[in-house]
Design an enzyme around this catalytic site. Structure first.
Site, PDB file in Angstrom:
ATOM      1  N   THR A  47       0.868  -1.168   0.000  1.00  0.00           N
ATOM      2  CA  THR A  47       0.000   0.000   0.000  1.00  0.00           C
ATOM      3  C   THR A  47       0.907   1.220   0.000  1.00  0.00           C
ATOM      4  O   THR A  47       1.724   1.390   0.914  1.00  0.00           O
ATOM      5  CB  THR A  47      -0.914   0.014   1.243  1.00  0.00           C
ATOM      6  OG1 THR A  47      -1.670  -1.202   1.274  1.00  0.00           O
ATOM      7  CG2 THR A  47      -1.859   1.199   1.210  1.00  0.00           C
ATOM      8  N   TYR A  48       0.791   2.034  -1.037  1.00  0.00           N
ATOM      9  CA  TYR A  48       1.624   3.229  -1.175  1.00  0.00           C
ATOM     10  C   TYR A  48       0.864   4.445  -0.677  1.00  0.00           C
ATOM     11  O   TYR A  48      -0.363   4.510  -0.766  1.00  0.00           O
ATOM     12  CB  TYR A  48       2.020   3.427  -2.636  1.00  0.00           C
ATOM     13  CG  TYR A  48       3.053   2.422  -3.092  1.00  0.00           C
ATOM     14  CD1 TYR A  48       4.403   2.709  -3.027  1.00  0.00           C
ATOM     15  CD2 TYR A  48       2.662   1.173  -3.567  1.00  0.00           C
ATOM     16  CE1 TYR A  48       5.354   1.783  -3.433  1.00  0.00           C
ATOM     17  CE2 TYR A  48       3.607   0.236  -3.967  1.00  0.00           C
ATOM     18  CZ  TYR A  48       4.946   0.552  -3.899  1.00  0.00           C
ATOM     19  OH  TYR A  48       5.873  -0.372  -4.286  1.00  0.00           O
TER      20      TYR A  48
END
Length: 185
Positions: free
Chosen positions: A36-37
């Protein structure tokens, strides 16, 4: 540490894994990594060619789960994905996401999920990836401590690429996240 990395799209996972083993790479493990960025309005990670992510990893061989918070700096050359990378283990990734939200960092539009098989030879790591909604890739990586060692690491990677039949012209310098975002829009 500086992560000297080259990413190559591949046609056949089995063929590449065979080439790696033929060239004395040893199988290490297979994992599922979900990344998850994060970015923010006050600090656009993409604009600065950086990446801030939480990675959760499930080891297929042992069932072990772990998570890390990582930050990657800007790319250091025009050939590879080489960048400074800093990571720390985190025990509670959901709470870390809440902390980032409090600091006004929010998750990127999409996540990156891949099944990755790790191989190693001396100081080089080979990762054979099947990326959800994207395809198959080989990443070759060497970690170096100093900028002065970066070029030597890249030359070692190029040598292995030649041995396994992957030309330099096939390399990509785009992150999985950017590729997925491009195909999702």
């Amino acid at each position: 540490m500086i992560e000297v990395e080259v990413k190559i799209p591949i046609e056949s996972i089995e063929e590449i894994e065979g080439q790696l083993i033929h060239n004395e790479f040893k199988y290490q493990k297979t994992v599922v990594e979900t990344d998850t960025y994060f970015t923010s309005d006050h600090y656009d990670m993409r604009k600065h060619d950086k990446a801030l992510r939480i990675r959760t990893t499930e080891n297929h061989d042992t069932g072990e789960m772990r998570a890390q918070l990582g930050c990657k700096g800007p790319k250091l050359d025009n050939i590879s994905m080489t960048r400074k990378e800093t990571e720390i283990e985190i025990r509670e990734p959901e709470k870390m996401k809440e902390i980032l939200k409090e600091l006004e960092f929010y998750p990127a539009f999409c996540r990156v999920k891949k099944t990755r098989s790790y191989y190693s030879k001396k100081r080089m790591t080979a990762a054979v990836d099947q990326v959800e909604n994207l395809g198959s890739f080989l990443e070759l990586e060497i970690l170096v401590e100093k900028e002065a060692d970066r070029e030597k690491g890249l030359e070692e990677i190029k040598s292995v690429m030649k041995q396994i039949g992957c030309g330099e012209k096939k390399t990509v310098r785009t992150s999985y996240l950017s590729m997925i975002e491009k195909f999702s829009t």
